[in-house]
Scaffold this motif. Sequence first.
Motif, mmCIF file in Angstrom:
data_model
loop_
_atom_site.group_PDB
_atom_site.id
_atom_site.type_symbol
_atom_site.label_atom_id
_atom_site.label_comp_id
_atom_site.label_asym_id
_atom_site.label_seq_id
_atom_site.Cartn_x
_atom_site.Cartn_y
_atom_site.Cartn_z
ATOM 1 N N ASP A 143 0.836 -1.210 0.000
ATOM 2 C CA ASP A 143 0.000 0.000 0.000
ATOM 3 C C ASP A 143 0.865 1.252 0.000
ATOM 4 O O ASP A 143 0.594 2.220 -0.721
ATOM 5 N N GLY A 144 1.909 1.237 0.826
ATOM 6 C CA GLY A 144 2.813 2.381 0.854
ATOM 7 C C GLY A 144 3.534 2.587 -0.459
ATOM 8 O O GLY A 144 3.692 3.710 -0.935
ATOM 9 N N LEU A 145 3.974 1.489 -1.081
ATOM 10 C CA LEU A 145 4.662 1.588 -2.373
ATOM 11 C C LEU A 145 3.732 2.112 -3.459
ATOM 12 O O LEU A 145 4.128 2.939 -4.296
ATOM 13 N N GLU A 146 2.491 1.632 -3.483
ATOM 14 C CA GLU A 146 1.554 2.087 -4.500
ATOM 15 C C GLU A 146 1.347 3.596 -4.398
ATOM 16 O O GLU A 146 1.271 4.297 -5.407
ATOM 17 N N TYR A 147 1.266 4.096 -3.171
ATOM 18 C CA TYR A 147 1.125 5.550 -2.989
ATOM 19 C C TYR A 147 2.371 6.286 -3.481
ATOM 20 O O TYR A 147 2.274 7.230 -4.283
ATOM 21 N N THR A 148 3.549 5.880 -3.020
ATOM 22 C CA THR A 148 4.755 6.629 -3.351
ATOM 23 C C THR A 148 5.108 6.546 -4.833
ATOM 24 O O THR A 148 5.653 7.486 -5.398
ATOM 25 N N HIS A 149 4.762 5.438 -5.463
ATOM 26 C CA HIS A 149 5.060 5.292 -6.890
ATOM 27 C C HIS A 149 4.178 6.183 -7.761
ATOM 28 O O HIS A 149 4.463 6.368 -8.958
ATOM 29 N N ASN A 150 3.127 6.733 -7.182
ATOM 30 C CA ASN A 150 2.192 7.565 -7.951
ATOM 31 C C ASN A 150 1.963 8.947 -7.348
ATOM 32 O O ASN A 150 1.188 9.731 -7.882
ATOM 33 N N ALA A 151 2.635 9.243 -6.240
ATOM 34 C CA ALA A 151 2.410 10.515 -5.553
ATOM 35 C C ALA A 151 2.963 11.689 -6.353
ATOM 36 O O ALA A 151 3.933 11.554 -7.099
ATOM 37 N N GLU A 152 2.326 12.842 -6.182
ATOM 38 C CA GLU A 152 2.847 14.067 -6.791
ATOM 39 C C GLU A 152 4.035 14.543 -5.970
ATOM 40 O O GLU A 152 3.964 14.642 -4.751
ATOM 41 N N ILE A 153 5.120 14.823 -6.647
ATOM 42 C CA ILE A 153 6.328 15.290 -5.972
ATOM 43 C C ILE A 153 6.767 16.610 -6.599
ATOM 44 O O ILE A 153 6.537 16.864 -7.784
ATOM 45 N N PRO A 154 7.415 17.478 -5.798
ATOM 46 C CA PRO A 154 7.667 18.846 -6.265
ATOM 47 C C PRO A 154 8.836 19.034 -7.208
ATOM 48 O O PRO A 154 8.846 19.964 -8.005
ATOM 49 N N GLY B 141 16.020 20.514 -18.753
ATOM 50 C CA GLY B 141 17.068 20.704 -17.762
ATOM 51 C C GLY B 141 16.597 21.370 -16.494
ATOM 52 O O GLY B 141 17.315 21.384 -15.491
ATOM 53 N N GLY B 142 15.394 21.915 -16.508
ATOM 54 C CA GLY B 142 14.847 22.548 -15.324
ATOM 55 C C GLY B 142 14.149 21.532 -14.422
ATOM 56 O O GLY B 142 14.214 20.324 -14.642
ATOM 57 N N PHE B 143 13.435 22.063 -13.418
ATOM 58 C CA PHE B 143 12.738 21.201 -12.477
ATOM 59 C C PHE B 143 11.285 21.638 -12.354
ATOM 60 O O PHE B 143 10.971 22.829 -12.446
ATOM 61 N N GLY B 144 10.425 20.678 -12.163
ATOM 62 C CA GLY B 144 9.006 20.956 -12.006
ATOM 63 C C GLY B 144 8.320 19.794 -11.325
ATOM 64 O O GLY B 144 8.955 18.817 -10.922
ATOM 65 N N LYS B 145 7.013 19.866 -11.196
ATOM 66 C CA LYS B 145 6.259 18.811 -10.532
ATOM 67 C C LYS B 145 6.234 17.544 -11.379
ATOM 68 O O LYS B 145 6.223 17.600 -12.605
ATOM 69 N N GLY B 146 6.208 16.417 -10.690
ATOM 70 C CA GLY B 146 6.120 15.146 -11.384
ATOM 71 C C GLY B 146 5.441 14.126 -10.497
ATOM 72 O O GLY B 146 4.895 14.475 -9.451
ATOM 73 N N ARG B 147 5.481 12.874 -10.906
ATOM 74 C CA ARG B 147 4.809 11.832 -10.134
ATOM 75 C C ARG B 147 5.744 10.654 -9.878
ATOM 76 O O ARG B 147 6.452 10.204 -10.771
ATOM 77 N N GLY B 148 5.709 10.202 -8.652
ATOM 78 C CA GLY B 148 6.335 8.937 -8.314
ATOM 79 C C GLY B 148 7.768 8.996 -7.840
ATOM 80 O O GLY B 148 8.600 9.691 -8.421
#
Length: 458
Positions: free
Chosen positions: A285-296, A303-310
């Motif tokens: 359950d924890g892995l399923e969340y972290t593999h799909n969570a929105e990260i900053p 080459g820049g940085f932005g929001k993504g998932r997992g």
Amino acid sequence: MPAKVTLTITEGKSPGRQYTFDSRTTCIIGRAKDCNPQLPDDDDHLTISRYHCLLDINPPNIRVRDFGSRNGTYVNGKKIGQRQSKQTPEEAAKLELTEYDLQDGDEIKLGNTVFVVGIEVELQSLNIPDFVPGTANIHNVNQRPTQAPFFLELIKRLLGLAEKGDENLIAIRGYSIIKLLGKGGCGEVYLAQHNQTKNFVALKVMLPAVAANDWAVQMFMRETENTKALRHPHVVKLLDYGYSESIFFFTMEYCEGGTVADLMERQGGKLSIDIAVPITLQVLDGLEYTHNAEIPNVKLGNGGFGKGRGLVHRDLKPSNIFLGNVDGKLTVKIGDYGLSKAFDLAGLSGQTFTGFRAGTPVLICRQQLLNYKRVKPEVDVWAAAGCLYYMLTGFYPRNFTDRDVWKAVLEDDSVPIRQRDASIPRRLAEVIDLALVEKPEIYFKSATQFKQALLDVL
């Protein structure tokens, strides 16, 4: 800008072709399709083995080891490894072959193909005492002692500076150390209590094994912010973090039940099905969340940085699975999420992959060795299955006895779990064995798939 290592083919079928590495990685040179660099699988390259040699790269450092190849690997004309003519690849896998540190301009020769090593370092970024560019033997520029009190003295110093008002140490201001909870190659974890609120936290300190330049620090801190964004019942919360006096520190949710490794020790070395499987279901359950969570902070194509998932953990093991008490219920939480990965990719752990400071790679799948930098979430699913296997049997999935550990990861299948313990129900064993399939690819692609397969046989 980080340092950079470049391999340039100067002799062979593709002269001038280059392979560039600007962050922590490993790669395998050979004729197999999953090698990188891959050499042609044709008559002109038959003297090169399918998996010929391993490169361990942490720019500006690079080292090479032969994999017991049939015709050897040469560095500057000197043979550094080769199995004997009468030895099979299986017998060669038992050899303990030496690793060689490479310098700028060194030549690696496999058959008729020659690679030249290029090492580039941005000099203005190297404000590091006693640093020697191009040398892989800088395991510890800080010369830290190995005795246990060393980290304790470090953290006491930081806590003292925090009390004096150091703005870089706000995250740990007001805490006192209670006891040591655990330790690893680059750091230790302490139980700490806030002097006013009386709340407990796990306080982790990590000291780079090599001197950290600004780029490496910024990269690690950016990745740590991704970990801080994770909020799930089955993931240990990263509360705050910082960097001062060349030391990284983190305050994390404290799990009073210890780890699965601790529980196994208390239970005599393994766990029953009715304990191990529920633990695994919560981990998934924890892995399923972290593999799909929105990260900053995700690196974008420009080459820049932005929001993504997992986020991928990449270091799931019994000592990273914690047991907490939530509303009177035993709750499993994945710890250290992404920290080991980020620390390593930033080059801060030195060359641990082949240097063994991180221990035997008992729960690493072959995909993680072949594509170290760009692994997919499925490697965590494989590791979760490996943890379940270990909880039920007390054995890791592979045999490492009398075997080069990295060749074992690369070539050996997991031992069917009922060969370890014939009392495990057949249907459950079939699911676990499927979850540990790696060739040609990992069988379960997501934590949800593995979880449902387990539920179907309970």
